[in-house]
Motif scaffolding. Sequence first.
Motif, short mmCIF file in Angstrom:
data_model
loop_
_atom_site.label_atom_id
_atom_site.label_comp_id
_atom_site.label_asym_id
_atom_site.label_seq_id
_atom_site.Cartn_x
_atom_site.Cartn_y
_atom_site.Cartn_z
N ALA A 150 16.57 34.62 -33.34
CA ALA A 150 16.90 35.93 -33.89
C ALA A 150 15.87 36.97 -33.47
CB ALA A 150 16.99 35.84 -35.41
N PHE A 151 14.60 36.61 -33.58
CA PHE A 151 13.54 37.54 -33.21
C PHE A 151 13.63 37.91 -31.73
CE2 PHE A 151 9.16 37.97 -31.49
CZ PHE A 151 8.87 39.21 -32.05
N THR A 152 13.82 36.92 -30.87
CA THR A 152 13.91 37.17 -29.43
C THR A 152 15.08 38.08 -29.10
OG1 THR A 152 12.89 35.02 -28.97
CG2 THR A 152 14.13 36.05 -27.18
N ALA A 153 16.16 37.96 -29.85
CA ALA A 153 17.35 38.78 -29.62
C ALA A 153 17.18 40.22 -30.12
CB ALA A 153 18.56 38.15 -30.29
N ASP A 156 16.35 42.98 -36.56
CA ASP A 156 15.39 43.84 -37.26
C ASP A 156 14.80 43.20 -38.51
OD1 ASP A 156 15.83 46.44 -35.70
OD2 ASP A 156 17.88 45.90 -36.30
N ALA A 157 15.56 42.34 -39.17
CA ALA A 157 15.10 41.81 -40.46
C ALA A 157 15.69 40.43 -40.69
CB ALA A 157 15.50 42.75 -41.59
N PHE A 158 14.99 39.66 -41.51
CA PHE A 158 15.51 38.39 -41.99
C PHE A 158 16.00 38.56 -43.42
CE2 PHE A 158 12.55 36.00 -38.95
CZ PHE A 158 13.58 35.78 -38.04
N ALA A 159 17.20 38.05 -43.69
CA ALA A 159 17.75 38.09 -45.04
C ALA A 159 16.97 37.20 -45.99
CB ALA A 159 19.22 37.66 -45.01
N HIS A 160 16.31 36.18 -45.44
CA HIS A 160 15.46 35.27 -46.21
C HIS A 160 14.15 35.09 -45.45
CE1 HIS A 160 19.01 33.90 -48.49
NE2 HIS A 160 19.63 33.81 -47.32
N ALA A 177 4.77 42.60 -36.30
CA ALA A 177 4.60 43.88 -35.63
C ALA A 177 5.86 44.73 -35.63
CB ALA A 177 4.15 43.65 -34.19
N ARG A 178 7.04 44.09 -35.83
CA ARG A 178 8.26 44.91 -35.76
C ARG A 178 9.38 44.50 -36.70
NH1 ARG A 178 12.55 42.62 -33.41
NH2 ARG A 178 12.35 41.04 -31.76
N MET A 179 9.20 43.47 -37.47
CA MET A 179 10.28 43.00 -38.34
C MET A 179 10.04 43.29 -39.81
SD MET A 179 11.66 39.29 -37.07
CE MET A 179 13.22 39.50 -37.93
N THR A 180 11.11 43.26 -40.57
CA THR A 180 11.08 43.27 -42.03
C THR A 180 11.60 41.92 -42.52
OG1 THR A 180 11.45 45.66 -42.15
CG2 THR A 180 12.03 44.37 -44.10
N HIS A 208 2.66 38.60 -44.16
CA HIS A 208 2.09 39.72 -44.92
C HIS A 208 0.65 40.00 -44.48
CE1 HIS A 208 0.97 42.32 -48.21
NE2 HIS A 208 0.04 41.46 -48.61
N CYS A 209 -0.13 38.96 -44.28
CA CYS A 209 -1.53 39.15 -43.87
C CYS A 209 -1.64 39.84 -42.52
CB CYS A 209 -2.25 37.80 -43.81
SG CYS A 209 -2.68 37.14 -45.43
N ASN A 210 -0.60 39.70 -41.70
CA ASN A 210 -0.59 40.35 -40.39
C ASN A 210 0.07 41.73 -40.42
OD1 ASN A 210 -1.62 38.58 -37.99
ND2 ASN A 210 -0.62 37.16 -39.39
N GLY A 211 0.34 42.24 -41.61
CA GLY A 211 0.87 43.59 -41.74
C GLY A 211 2.37 43.69 -41.73
N GLY A 212 3.08 42.56 -41.85
CA GLY A 212 4.53 42.59 -41.84
C GLY A 212 5.09 43.27 -43.09
N ARG A 213 6.23 43.94 -42.92
CA ARG A 213 6.85 44.64 -44.04
C ARG A 213 7.71 43.67 -44.84
NH1 ARG A 213 11.36 49.51 -43.56
NH2 ARG A 213 10.94 50.49 -45.56
#
Length: 299
Positions: A150-153, A156-160, A177-180, A208-213
Amino acid sequence: MTTHFLHGRGAVYPGFLDAHVHLALSDPGQLLTGGIARVLDLGGWLPDGLRTSMPDLAYAHQFVTAPGGYPSRADWAQPGWSCPVASPADAVSAVDLQVAAGASVLKITLNSAAGPVLGAEALAALVGRAHELRLPVVAHAEGAGQAERAFTAGVDAFAHTPFSERLGDGLVTAMAARMTWISTLDIHGWGSPTVAFEIASDNLRRFHCNGGRVLYGTDLGNGPLPIGVNHREIVALLGAGLTPDDVLAALCSSAPLGLTTPDSRVTFIPGERPQGPGAFADWLVTARALTRPELEVLA
Protein backbone atom coordinates in the motif's frame (compact mmCIF):
# COMPACT_ATOMS: atom_id res chain seq x y z
CA MET A 1 -5.52 23.27 18.27
CA THR A 2 -7.41 25.99 20.16
CA THR A 3 -8.71 25.34 23.65
CA HIS A 4 -11.16 27.57 25.51
CA PHE A 5 -12.16 27.36 29.15
CA LEU A 6 -15.61 28.21 30.48
CA HIS A 7 -14.93 30.00 33.77
CA GLY A 8 -13.91 26.80 35.52
CA ARG A 9 -16.86 24.86 34.06
CA GLY A 10 -14.71 22.84 31.67
CA ALA A 11 -12.71 22.85 28.44
CA VAL A 12 -13.94 23.40 24.88
CA TYR A 13 -12.09 21.80 21.97
CA PRO A 14 -12.64 21.60 18.23
CA GLY A 15 -15.12 18.82 17.58
CA PHE A 16 -13.60 15.44 18.39
CA LEU A 17 -13.14 13.14 15.39
CA ASP A 18 -13.51 9.37 15.13
CA ALA A 19 -11.69 8.72 11.86
CA HIS A 20 -12.86 5.13 11.41
CA VAL A 21 -16.50 4.21 11.90
CA HIS A 22 -19.14 2.10 10.16
CA LEU A 23 -22.35 3.87 11.00
CA ALA A 24 -24.57 1.21 9.43
CA LEU A 25 -23.23 -1.25 12.02
CA SER A 26 -23.64 1.00 15.06
CA ASP A 27 -25.98 3.52 16.69
CA PRO A 28 -24.83 6.95 15.46
CA GLY A 29 -27.43 8.73 17.56
CA GLN A 30 -25.32 8.25 20.68
CA LEU A 31 -22.09 9.65 19.27
CA LEU A 32 -22.82 13.27 20.12
CA THR A 33 -23.55 12.55 23.79
CA GLY A 34 -20.32 10.53 23.81
CA GLY A 35 -18.23 13.52 22.72
CA ILE A 36 -17.74 12.70 19.03
CA ALA A 37 -18.66 15.62 16.76
CA ARG A 38 -17.11 14.43 13.49
CA VAL A 39 -16.82 11.02 11.87
CA LEU A 40 -15.22 9.41 8.86
CA ASP A 41 -17.27 6.42 7.70
CA LEU A 42 -14.96 3.95 6.00
CA GLY A 43 -17.32 1.68 4.12
CA GLY A 44 -20.97 0.71 3.84
CA TRP A 45 -24.26 2.42 3.18
CA LEU A 46 -25.17 5.31 5.47
CA PRO A 47 -28.27 5.00 7.69
CA ASP A 48 -31.34 6.96 6.59
CA GLY A 49 -31.58 10.45 8.05
CA LEU A 50 -27.95 10.54 9.12
CA ARG A 51 -27.14 13.76 7.33
CA THR A 52 -29.55 15.65 9.58
CA SER A 53 -28.64 13.94 12.85
CA MET A 54 -24.85 13.91 12.30
CA PRO A 55 -23.94 16.54 9.70
CA ASP A 56 -20.20 16.59 10.41
CA LEU A 57 -19.56 13.57 8.26
CA ALA A 58 -17.27 12.35 5.52
CA TYR A 59 -17.48 8.89 4.02
CA ALA A 60 -15.93 6.44 1.60
CA HIS A 61 -19.11 4.76 0.26
CA GLN A 62 -18.04 1.28 -1.00
CA PHE A 63 -15.07 -0.90 -0.13
CA VAL A 64 -12.97 -1.13 -3.29
CA THR A 65 -11.41 -4.57 -3.51
CA ALA A 66 -10.40 -7.44 -5.78
CA PRO A 67 -13.21 -9.69 -7.08
CA GLY A 68 -14.07 -11.96 -4.15
CA GLY A 69 -11.84 -9.89 -1.87
CA TYR A 70 -12.49 -8.63 1.64
CA PRO A 71 -15.16 -7.86 2.79
CA SER A 72 -17.34 -9.17 -0.04
CA ARG A 73 -17.65 -12.59 1.62
CA ALA A 74 -17.95 -11.35 5.22
CA ASP A 75 -21.26 -12.09 6.92
CA TRP A 76 -21.54 -8.54 8.28
CA ALA A 77 -21.22 -6.82 4.88
CA GLN A 78 -24.41 -6.09 2.99
CA PRO A 79 -24.74 -6.86 -0.73
CA GLY A 80 -23.31 -4.02 -2.77
CA TRP A 81 -20.95 -2.74 -0.10
CA SER A 82 -17.95 -3.97 -2.10
CA CYS A 83 -16.88 -2.65 -5.49
CA PRO A 84 -14.78 -5.27 -7.34
CA VAL A 85 -11.81 -4.15 -9.42
CA ALA A 86 -9.98 -6.59 -11.70
CA SER A 87 -8.15 -4.27 -14.09
CA PRO A 88 -6.87 -0.69 -14.47
CA ALA A 89 -9.98 0.14 -16.51
CA ASP A 90 -12.17 -1.15 -13.67
CA ALA A 91 -10.15 1.00 -11.28
CA VAL A 92 -10.96 4.26 -13.05
CA SER A 93 -14.66 3.41 -13.14
CA ALA A 94 -14.65 2.40 -9.48
CA VAL A 95 -13.09 5.66 -8.32
CA ASP A 96 -15.48 7.71 -10.44
CA LEU A 97 -18.41 5.78 -8.94
CA GLN A 98 -17.35 6.63 -5.38
CA VAL A 99 -16.91 10.29 -6.26
CA ALA A 100 -20.35 10.40 -7.86
CA ALA A 101 -21.78 9.00 -4.61
CA GLY A 102 -20.22 11.86 -2.63
CA ALA A 103 -17.18 10.07 -1.22
CA SER A 104 -14.52 12.24 0.42
CA VAL A 105 -12.00 9.40 0.55
CA LEU A 106 -11.37 6.19 -1.38
CA LYS A 107 -11.32 3.05 0.79
CA ILE A 108 -9.41 0.10 -0.66
CA THR A 109 -8.84 -3.28 0.96
CA LEU A 110 -5.67 -5.35 0.79
CA ASN A 111 -6.52 -8.24 3.09
CA SER A 112 -4.67 -11.34 1.97
CA ALA A 113 -5.82 -13.14 5.13
CA ALA A 114 -9.44 -13.10 3.92
CA GLY A 115 -9.27 -13.53 0.15
CA PRO A 116 -7.70 -12.24 -3.05
CA VAL A 117 -6.16 -8.76 -3.14
CA LEU A 118 -5.78 -6.13 -5.81
CA GLY A 119 -3.02 -6.70 -8.34
CA ALA A 120 -0.20 -4.19 -8.74
CA GLU A 121 -1.57 -2.58 -11.91
CA ALA A 122 -5.12 -2.23 -10.58
CA LEU A 123 -3.83 -0.86 -7.28
CA ALA A 124 -1.65 1.71 -9.05
CA ALA A 125 -4.56 2.75 -11.27
CA LEU A 126 -6.85 3.21 -8.25
CA VAL A 127 -4.37 5.42 -6.42
CA GLY A 128 -3.52 7.33 -9.58
CA ARG A 129 -7.13 8.08 -10.48
CA ALA A 130 -8.01 9.03 -6.91
CA HIS A 131 -5.10 11.44 -6.67
CA GLU A 132 -5.95 12.87 -10.07
CA LEU A 133 -9.33 13.78 -8.53
CA ARG A 134 -7.65 14.93 -5.28
CA LEU A 135 -9.29 12.10 -3.36
CA PRO A 136 -7.22 10.72 -0.46
CA VAL A 137 -6.79 6.94 -0.41
CA VAL A 138 -7.23 4.95 2.82
CA ALA A 139 -6.22 1.28 2.85
CA HIS A 140 -7.15 -1.65 5.05
CA ALA A 141 -3.85 -3.53 4.89
CA GLU A 142 -3.80 -7.00 6.46
CA GLY A 143 -1.50 -9.92 5.80
CA ALA A 144 2.24 -10.19 5.30
CA GLY A 145 3.61 -7.50 3.00
CA GLN A 146 0.31 -5.72 2.37
CA ALA A 147 1.17 -2.56 4.33
CA GLU A 148 4.37 -2.16 2.34
CA ARG A 149 2.47 -2.74 -0.92
CA ALA A 150 0.00 0.00 0.00
CA PHE A 151 2.76 2.42 0.92
CA THR A 152 4.71 1.73 -2.28
CA ALA A 153 1.56 2.35 -4.32
CA GLY A 154 1.17 5.81 -2.76
CA VAL A 155 -1.73 5.22 -0.36
CA ASP A 156 -2.23 8.22 1.92
CA ALA A 157 -3.45 6.55 5.11
CA PHE A 158 -4.01 3.25 6.85
CA ALA A 159 -7.49 2.54 8.19
CA HIS A 160 -5.80 0.54 10.96
CA THR A 161 -2.38 0.74 12.53
CA PRO A 162 -0.59 -2.18 10.81
CA PHE A 163 -1.07 -5.25 13.00
CA SER A 164 -0.20 -8.32 10.94
CA GLU A 165 3.57 -8.01 11.31
CA ARG A 166 6.25 -5.84 12.86
CA LEU A 167 7.28 -3.37 10.18
CA GLY A 168 10.98 -2.68 9.73
CA ASP A 169 12.36 0.51 11.23
CA GLY A 170 13.33 1.93 7.84
CA LEU A 171 9.86 1.31 6.43
CA VAL A 172 8.18 2.91 9.45
CA THR A 173 10.43 5.96 9.14
CA ALA A 174 9.57 6.32 5.45
CA MET A 175 5.84 5.93 6.19
CA ALA A 176 6.01 8.57 8.92
CA ALA A 177 7.30 11.10 6.40
CA ARG A 178 4.11 11.10 4.32
CA MET A 179 1.38 8.88 5.73
CA THR A 180 -1.43 9.15 8.26
CA TRP A 181 -2.32 6.18 10.46
CA ILE A 182 -5.74 5.76 12.08
CA SER A 183 -5.23 4.09 15.44
CA THR A 184 -7.97 1.41 16.06
CA LEU A 185 -5.83 -0.39 18.66
CA ASP A 186 -8.72 -1.53 20.86
CA ILE A 187 -10.27 -3.82 18.23
CA HIS A 188 -7.46 -6.27 19.03
CA GLY A 189 -8.99 -7.86 22.09
CA TRP A 190 -11.40 -5.11 23.27
CA GLY A 191 -9.58 -4.76 26.56
CA SER A 192 -7.89 -8.18 26.57
CA PRO A 193 -4.79 -7.40 24.47
CA THR A 194 -3.79 -9.90 21.81
CA VAL A 195 -0.61 -10.50 19.82
CA ALA A 196 -2.04 -8.21 17.14
CA PHE A 197 -2.51 -5.49 19.78
CA GLU A 198 1.13 -5.74 20.81
CA ILE A 199 2.32 -5.64 17.19
CA ALA A 200 0.14 -2.65 16.36
CA SER A 201 1.20 -0.78 19.51
CA ASP A 202 4.87 -1.31 18.70
CA ASN A 203 4.41 -0.16 15.10
CA LEU A 204 2.46 2.91 16.24
CA ARG A 205 5.03 3.81 18.88
CA ARG A 206 7.82 3.91 16.29
CA PHE A 207 5.65 5.68 13.69
CA HIS A 208 4.74 8.39 16.20
CA CYS A 209 8.34 8.76 17.42
CA ASN A 210 9.36 9.43 13.82
CA GLY A 211 6.81 12.23 13.46
CA GLY A 212 4.03 10.28 11.78
CA ARG A 213 0.53 11.75 11.89
CA VAL A 214 -1.87 9.73 14.05
CA LEU A 215 -5.65 10.09 14.01
CA TYR A 216 -7.94 8.71 16.68
CA GLY A 217 -10.20 6.03 15.24
CA THR A 218 -12.06 3.05 16.68
CA ASP A 219 -13.58 1.00 13.81
CA LEU A 220 -16.95 1.53 15.50
CA GLY A 221 -19.29 -1.27 14.49
CA ASN A 222 -16.57 -3.91 14.80
CA GLY A 223 -17.31 -5.78 17.99
CA PRO A 224 -18.09 -4.52 21.52
CA LEU A 225 -16.81 -0.97 21.22
CA PRO A 226 -18.32 1.88 23.28
CA ILE A 227 -20.11 4.60 21.34
CA GLY A 228 -18.36 7.91 21.92
CA VAL A 229 -14.85 8.47 23.21
CA ASN A 230 -13.38 5.02 23.91
CA HIS A 231 -11.50 4.87 27.21
CA ARG A 232 -9.57 1.76 26.16
CA GLU A 233 -8.43 3.38 22.89
CA ILE A 234 -7.19 6.42 24.80
CA VAL A 235 -5.26 4.26 27.25
CA ALA A 236 -3.78 2.25 24.36
CA LEU A 237 -2.62 5.43 22.62
CA LEU A 238 -0.97 6.63 25.81
CA GLY A 239 0.64 3.23 26.17
CA ALA A 240 2.04 3.54 22.64
CA GLY A 241 3.92 6.66 23.63
CA LEU A 242 1.52 9.48 22.80
CA THR A 243 1.27 12.21 25.42
CA PRO A 244 -2.11 13.60 26.51
CA ASP A 245 -1.51 16.56 24.19
CA ASP A 246 -0.75 14.15 21.33
CA VAL A 247 -4.02 12.32 22.02
CA LEU A 248 -5.95 15.58 21.92
CA ALA A 249 -4.26 16.43 18.62
CA ALA A 250 -5.32 13.03 17.26
CA LEU A 251 -8.91 13.77 18.32
CA CYS A 252 -9.02 17.37 17.09
CA SER A 253 -7.11 17.07 13.81
CA SER A 254 -8.28 19.61 11.24
CA ALA A 255 -9.34 18.73 7.71
CA PRO A 256 -7.96 15.18 7.62
CA LEU A 257 -8.61 12.86 4.71
CA GLY A 258 -11.23 14.98 3.02
CA LEU A 259 -13.14 15.83 6.20
CA THR A 260 -13.38 19.56 6.74
CA THR A 261 -13.75 21.12 10.16
CA PRO A 262 -17.12 22.90 10.26
CA ASP A 263 -18.11 25.22 13.07
CA SER A 264 -21.39 23.47 13.79
CA ARG A 265 -20.17 21.53 16.84
CA VAL A 266 -17.44 21.61 19.45
CA THR A 267 -16.53 19.11 22.14
CA PHE A 268 -17.00 20.16 25.77
CA ILE A 269 -15.42 18.33 28.72
CA PRO A 270 -16.62 19.36 32.17
CA GLY A 271 -14.16 20.08 34.95
CA GLU A 272 -10.48 20.85 34.91
CA ARG A 273 -8.05 18.73 32.93
CA PRO A 274 -6.42 16.38 35.44
CA GLN A 275 -2.81 15.38 35.78
CA GLY A 276 -1.74 11.80 35.10
CA PRO A 277 -2.61 9.59 32.12
CA GLY A 278 -5.19 7.43 33.88
CA ALA A 279 -7.17 10.40 35.15
CA PHE A 280 -6.82 12.06 31.74
CA ALA A 281 -8.54 9.10 30.04
CA ASP A 282 -11.29 9.13 32.67
CA TRP A 283 -11.82 12.84 32.00
CA LEU A 284 -11.97 12.51 28.22
CA VAL A 285 -14.83 10.02 28.29
CA THR A 286 -17.07 12.60 29.98
CA ALA A 287 -16.98 14.70 26.80
CA ARG A 288 -20.09 15.89 24.96
CA ALA A 289 -20.43 17.32 21.46
CA LEU A 290 -22.41 20.56 21.50
CA THR A 291 -23.65 23.02 18.93
CA ARG A 292 -22.50 26.61 19.30
CA PRO A 293 -25.93 27.71 20.67
CA GLU A 294 -25.87 24.83 23.17
CA LEU A 295 -22.43 25.93 24.30
CA GLU A 296 -23.61 29.51 24.76
CA VAL A 297 -26.46 28.32 26.98
CA LEU A 298 -24.00 26.26 29.04
CA ALA A 299 -21.69 29.24 29.44
